[in-house]
Scaffold this motif. Structure first.
Motif, short mmCIF file in Angstrom:
data_model
loop_
_atom_site.label_atom_id
_atom_site.label_comp_id
_atom_site.label_asym_id
_atom_site.label_seq_id
_atom_site.Cartn_x
_atom_site.Cartn_y
_atom_site.Cartn_z
N ALA A 197 -5.87 7.96 14.70
CA ALA A 197 -6.08 8.99 13.67
C ALA A 197 -7.30 9.85 13.95
N GLY A 198 -8.39 9.23 14.46
CA GLY A 198 -9.62 9.97 14.62
C GLY A 198 -10.33 10.18 13.29
N GLU A 199 -11.51 10.76 13.38
CA GLU A 199 -12.31 11.06 12.18
C GLU A 199 -12.42 12.57 12.02
N ARG A 200 -13.32 13.00 11.12
CA ARG A 200 -13.46 14.43 10.83
C ARG A 200 -14.90 14.87 11.00
N TRP A 201 -15.07 15.99 11.69
CA TRP A 201 -16.38 16.61 11.74
C TRP A 201 -16.64 17.28 10.39
N ARG A 202 -17.87 17.18 9.93
CA ARG A 202 -18.25 17.87 8.69
C ARG A 202 -19.25 18.97 9.03
N PRO B 31 -8.19 11.14 4.42
CA PRO B 31 -7.86 12.33 5.21
C PRO B 31 -7.28 12.00 6.57
N ASN B 32 -7.36 10.73 6.98
CA ASN B 32 -6.90 10.36 8.31
C ASN B 32 -5.68 9.44 8.24
N GLY B 33 -5.88 8.12 8.16
CA GLY B 33 -4.77 7.19 8.27
C GLY B 33 -3.69 7.35 7.22
N ALA B 34 -4.08 7.50 5.95
CA ALA B 34 -3.08 7.62 4.90
C ALA B 34 -2.30 8.92 5.02
N THR B 35 -3.00 10.01 5.28
CA THR B 35 -2.34 11.30 5.44
C THR B 35 -1.39 11.29 6.62
N LEU B 36 -1.81 10.69 7.75
CA LEU B 36 -0.94 10.62 8.93
C LEU B 36 0.28 9.74 8.66
N SER B 37 0.11 8.66 7.92
CA SER B 37 1.23 7.77 7.62
C SER B 37 2.29 8.51 6.81
N ALA B 38 1.86 9.25 5.80
CA ALA B 38 2.80 10.01 4.98
C ALA B 38 3.51 11.07 5.82
N ALA B 39 2.76 11.73 6.71
CA ALA B 39 3.36 12.75 7.57
C ALA B 39 4.34 12.13 8.56
N ALA B 40 4.00 10.95 9.10
CA ALA B 40 4.89 10.28 10.05
C ALA B 40 6.21 9.91 9.40
N ALA B 41 6.15 9.46 8.15
CA ALA B 41 7.38 9.10 7.44
C ALA B 41 8.32 10.30 7.33
N ALA B 42 7.74 11.48 7.18
CA ALA B 42 8.55 12.69 7.02
C ALA B 42 9.29 13.07 8.29
N THR B 43 8.89 12.53 9.45
CA THR B 43 9.59 12.83 10.70
C THR B 43 10.86 12.01 10.88
N VAL C 190 0.85 -1.20 0.00
CA VAL C 190 0.00 0.00 0.00
C VAL C 190 0.88 1.24 0.00
N LEU C 191 0.56 2.15 -0.91
CA LEU C 191 1.22 3.45 -0.97
C LEU C 191 0.25 4.47 -0.36
N PRO C 192 0.50 4.93 0.89
CA PRO C 192 -0.40 5.92 1.49
C PRO C 192 -0.11 7.31 0.94
N MET C 193 -1.17 8.03 0.58
CA MET C 193 -0.99 9.35 -0.01
C MET C 193 -1.75 10.40 0.79
N PRO C 194 -1.20 11.61 0.90
CA PRO C 194 -1.93 12.70 1.54
C PRO C 194 -3.24 12.98 0.80
N TRP C 195 -4.24 13.38 1.52
CA TRP C 195 -5.56 13.64 0.98
C TRP C 195 -5.55 14.86 0.06
N LYS C 196 -6.17 14.72 -1.11
CA LYS C 196 -6.35 15.82 -2.06
C LYS C 196 -5.01 16.45 -2.46
N ASP C 197 -4.06 15.59 -2.79
CA ASP C 197 -2.74 16.04 -3.21
C ASP C 197 -2.50 15.55 -4.63
N GLU C 198 -2.68 16.44 -5.61
CA GLU C 198 -2.58 16.03 -7.01
C GLU C 198 -1.18 15.55 -7.37
N ARG C 199 -0.16 16.11 -6.73
CA ARG C 199 1.22 15.67 -7.02
C ARG C 199 1.42 14.22 -6.59
N SER C 200 0.81 13.83 -5.47
CA SER C 200 0.93 12.45 -5.01
C SER C 200 0.23 11.49 -5.97
#
Length: 262
Positions: free
Chosen positions: A165-170, A120-132, A55-65
């Motif tokens: 990760a949690g969820e998102r309020w809409r 917006p949650n798990g995949a985005t957090l995974s990509a951000a965690a890798a950057a640390t 699995v390749l996790p990608m940040p949410w709504k990131d066209e470059r990814s």
């Protein structure tokens, strides 16, 4: 003003903190970060990696990814697209191979499959965690003990961080702490051996899980997220996510891709 180390849970070797800000606070100071998104990203990762796929996790709504994933030959799940109509930003229809984010849909994968998934949650957090620069594992209820054991072994005497990760309020998209991810984080915290000094947050998560461990499937089904998926017609995904310690798979992020740790 409180010192920054308060938010990093400095001085404790097992730490729990929520969401993207939790990744940013804990990542630079922990040898391992375990990302937990039970409904459904990390459950999906467990099932995919358990079949030998990746699995390749990608940040949410990131066209470059999205463009990078296509260049890598990844199969984009519908959730991995930046447009709800399924079209790539370039105007080319993305290759999906019929797969989706739903764990119940992901059977019959071949070991050479690379799925690109954006959430917006798990995949985005995974990509951000890798950057640390830390080691990143994907944890769920299904593989809680296996991931806990691997995290403890990799970290040695250094801290382990668990990030529900949690969820998102809409419509505001602000963080909504979720029952399912707290249970997943608690299951992993409860299974991590040899931690000399868990933080108050980690200790409470572990004790909470132990107190309701025999009711996990029921609690997931009755949770807001569980009822949301059931209403969407996918109650089987909730059932799969609630199966505790049925998997020995440890998905580890390497070069931006989750695959089975040796």
């Amino acid at each position: 003003m409180c010192p920054v180390t308060v938010f990093e849970q400095d001085g404790f070797d097992l730490r729990v903190e929520w969401g993207l800000d939790g990744v940013r606070a804990l990542g630079p100071h922990c040898a391992v970060l375990v990302i937990v998104d039970v409904l459904v990203f990390t459950t999906t990762v467990d099932i995919v990696v358990g079949q030998g796929a990746r699995v390749l996790p990608m940040p949410w709504k990131d066209e470059r990814s999205v463009e990078a994933a296509e260049k890598a030959g990844a199969i984009l799940t519908p959730s991995g697209l930046t447009r709800v109509d399924g079209d790539h930003p370039s105007g080319v229809v993305a290759r999906t191979g019929g797969w989706t984010l739903r764990p119940s849909s992901l059977t019959g994968l071949t070991p050479d499959t690379l799925l690109a998934i954006a959430t917006p949650n798990g995949a985005t957090l995974s990509a951000a965690a890798a950057a640390t620069g830390t080691t990143v594992l994907a944890g769920s209820l299904r593989n809680a003990s296996a991931v806990a054991g691997a995290a403890a072994e990799i970290a040695g005497h250094r801290p382990v961080g668990i990030v529900p990760a949690g969820e998102r309020w809409r419509p505001g998209e602000t963080l909504r702490p979720s029952l399912e991810d707290y249970l997943g984080a608690g299951a992993i915290a409860a299974a991590v051996a040899g931690r000399r000094a868990p933080s108050a947050e980690a200790m409470l998560a572990a004790r909470t899980y132990r107190g309701v461990a025999d009711r996990v499937p029921e609690l997931l089904a009755d949770s807001v997220s569980g009822r949301e998926l059931a209403a969407a017609g996918v109650p089987r995904d909730v059932e799969l996510a609630g199966e505790t310690d049925v998997s020995g798979v440890v998905p580890r992020l390497s070069a931006g891709v989750f695959s089975a740790a040796a």
